[in-house]
Design a protein around this motif. Structure first.
Motif, PDB file in Angstrom:
ATOM      1  N   ASP A 170      39.728  36.961  32.528  1.00 54.16           N
ATOM      2  CA  ASP A 170      39.971  37.799  31.352  1.00 54.16           C
ATOM      3  C   ASP A 170      41.271  38.599  31.440  1.00 54.16           C
ATOM      4  N   ARG A 171      42.041  38.389  32.511  1.00 56.18           N
ATOM      5  CA  ARG A 171      43.292  39.119  32.700  1.00 56.18           C
ATOM      6  C   ARG A 171      44.470  38.224  32.313  1.00 56.18           C
ATOM      7  N   THR A 208      43.390  43.289  30.355  1.00 52.47           N
ATOM      8  CA  THR A 208      42.107  42.736  30.764  1.00 52.47           C
ATOM      9  C   THR A 208      41.120  42.987  29.629  1.00 52.47           C
TER      10      THR A 208
END
Length: 159
Positions: A46-47, A70
């Motif tokens: 998710d980053r 993020t």
């Protein structure tokens, strides 16, 4: 003490659409009026690390920087910070999303401080960010609401 801005808007669209459109970083130049381009540098889970480049300002200067964000869809929030800070000593941005009876509330909270040699001080940048955030939030709302309207079946109205 860092400078602080807090801006929000309610978008008459479901959370999933608001989330998907505002977190599709590659399409930010079509969502925001200020960004000329985006280049994804790295993505891990998710980053995402990416470079944003703005359209030239009134003096013809082009501003560009690298940010890392993020996203947490379950918590309905995104935390980001500038990796290349430019005129900022630091810049942190927190996005949050909340479903409401009127649609999805999207909120941007920014905490930052300007470097002493920056062309504007904290108070001046705070005023600029607040003004620009209101403009960009309204534009994003309009673009997402248009997309939501195009996805609704014929004859179905928003409540």
């Amino acid at each position: 003490m860092p400078a602080h801005t807090d801006n929000e808007i309610v978008i008459d669209a479901p959370f999933d659409l608001v989330w998907d459109m505002t977190n599709d970083i590659e399409n930010w130049p079509q969502l925001f009026s200020e960004y000329a381009s985006v280049e994804i540098r790295d993505r891990e889970g998710d980053r995402t690390t990416f470079r944003l480049t703005m359209h030239p300002d009134e003096q013809g200067r082009v501003w560009s920087w690298v940010s890392e964000r993020t996203a947490d869809r379950v918590a309905r929030k995104v935390d980001a910070h500038r990796v290349e800070t430019g005129p900022f000593a630091f810049m942190r941005i927190h996005w949050e999303y909340e479903e409401t009876p009127a649609g999805t509330r999207m909120r941007w909270v920014q905490d930052f401080s300007m470097k002493p040699e920056a062309p504007v001080d904290d108070a001046g940048m705070e005023e600029m960010i607040n003004r620009n955030s209101r403009t960009q939030l309204a534009l994003i709302r309009d673009r997402i609401e248009q997309a939501a309207g195009e996805r609704r079946p014929a004859g179905v109205l928003s409540e």
